[in-house]
Design a protein around this motif. Structure first.
Motif, mmCIF file in Angstrom:
data_model
loop_
_atom_site.group_PDB
_atom_site.id
_atom_site.type_symbol
_atom_site.label_atom_id
_atom_site.label_comp_id
_atom_site.label_asym_id
_atom_site.label_seq_id
_atom_site.Cartn_x
_atom_site.Cartn_y
_atom_site.Cartn_z
ATOM 1 N N THR A 45 0.824 -1.209 0.000
ATOM 2 C CA THR A 45 0.000 0.000 0.000
ATOM 3 C C THR A 45 0.858 1.259 0.000
ATOM 4 O O THR A 45 0.570 2.225 -0.716
ATOM 5 C CB THR A 45 -0.929 0.004 1.224
ATOM 6 O OG1 THR A 45 -1.651 -1.221 1.286
ATOM 7 C CG2 THR A 45 -1.926 1.151 1.129
ATOM 8 N N TRP B 267 2.261 1.774 -3.401
ATOM 9 C CA TRP B 267 1.222 2.279 -4.311
ATOM 10 C C TRP B 267 0.969 3.765 -4.080
ATOM 11 O O TRP B 267 0.873 4.547 -5.037
ATOM 12 C CB TRP B 267 -0.051 1.469 -4.081
ATOM 13 C CG TRP B 267 -1.259 1.996 -4.781
ATOM 14 C CD1 TRP B 267 -1.485 2.034 -6.126
ATOM 15 C CD2 TRP B 267 -2.406 2.584 -4.155
ATOM 16 N NE1 TRP B 267 -2.704 2.598 -6.385
ATOM 17 C CE2 TRP B 267 -3.295 2.941 -5.204
ATOM 18 C CE3 TRP B 267 -2.786 2.818 -2.844
ATOM 19 C CZ2 TRP B 267 -4.529 3.537 -4.952
ATOM 20 C CZ3 TRP B 267 -4.000 3.394 -2.592
ATOM 21 C CH2 TRP B 267 -4.852 3.760 -3.629
ATOM 22 N N PHE C 285 1.878 6.617 -7.020
ATOM 23 C CA PHE C 285 0.807 7.308 -7.734
ATOM 24 C C PHE C 285 0.457 8.668 -7.124
ATOM 25 O O PHE C 285 0.041 9.578 -7.847
ATOM 26 C CB PHE C 285 -0.452 6.438 -7.765
ATOM 27 C CG PHE C 285 -0.351 5.266 -8.699
ATOM 28 C CD1 PHE C 285 -0.528 5.422 -10.069
ATOM 29 C CD2 PHE C 285 -0.070 4.001 -8.209
ATOM 30 C CE1 PHE C 285 -0.435 4.333 -10.926
ATOM 31 C CE2 PHE C 285 0.026 2.920 -9.055
ATOM 32 C CZ PHE C 285 -0.150 3.078 -10.417
#
Length: 247
Positions: free
Chosen positions: A125, A128, A132
């Motif tokens: 997580t 990610w 992004f």
């Protein structure tokens, strides 16, 4: 002078809300995965017996002043006798929780599963979010803060001119990571496996509670308790009250 920013609604729709939803879904998914990975075994009879002894000793302490001194002394001796008392553990027989963990492969496997169920989702997580959403200002706290909160709320943003009340996406991830315990308690119940703060303390702390310490603590507290019967001559006073009522 701190700058005031105007946050685009697209950041709210595509950064703030998705990140919060993903954190909640990952927490719920991790709860059920850890539940499936948890090994079910029968409880140790010795541990259950020691727990019941501790409960009985605590009940005796709580109700000590409501029983006569002779009865309390006999019960106290039954628990704290140095020869065969229920709370007395002879020297050399105290269990070592670390040795028990290494001798029991199931205990070590369960600990490894719990740690993996926490580390792997957090690592993925965070990667990610960092890939992004790095550098986004995701939200603004509706009250002023001091400069000490800048490192906590603006992780990933190297601008000292931005007001401290603005929160970066990376900091929003950490706030959700450690601040969703109340929501998980509502969704999953109080006994849920998604409390990351307690898991980190368990990883850095000991290998388990030593049952001999709880027995020894109850024995010491029962030894020093002062008995003061609150019902002296209760039968005589009750008979006197009944006689007055019958007259």
């Amino acid at each position: 002078m701190a700058e005031d920013l105007v946050l685009d609604t697209a950041i709210r729709d595509w950064v703030l809300v998705p990140l919060s939803i993903v954190m909640v879904l990952i927490g719920v998914l991790r709860y059920f995965v850890s539940k499936l990975m948890r090994s079910h075994k029968a409880p140790d009879q010795k541990i259950v017996k020691e727990g019941q002894v501790v409960i009985r000793a605590r009940n005796l302490k709580a109700a000590a002043n409501f029983i006569p001194a002779k009865s309390f002394k006999s019960r106290k001796t039954y628990f704290t006798n140095e020869e065969n008392g229920l709370l007395h553990i002879p020297p050399g027989q105290a269990p070592n929780p670390q040795a028990q963990m290494f001798s029991d492969p199931n205990m070590a496997t369960d600990m490894m599963k719990k740690n993996l169920s926490m580390i792997i989702p957090q690592t993925l997580t965070f990667a990610w979010v960092n890939f992004f959403f790095s550098g986004f200002v995701a939200a603004k706290i509706p009250f002023p803060l001091t400069q000490r909160f800048r490192s906590m709320l603006q992780n990933g943003i190297d601008l000292s001119t931005v007001d401290v009340s603005y929160v970066s996406s990376r900091s929003w991830y950490f706030l959700n990571l450690f601040g969703l315990r109340g929501l998980f308690s509502l969704i999953l119940g109080e006994e849920n496996a998604t409390d990351d703060t307690q898991r980190m303390m368990q990883m850095g702390g000991g290998f388990g509670m030593d049952s001999s310490k709880s027995l020894g603590a109850e024995k010491d507290s029962l030894d020093i308790i002062q008995h003061d019967w609150v019902l002296p001559k209760f039968e005589q006073r009750a008979e006197a009250v009944l006689r007055k009522l019958m007259k």
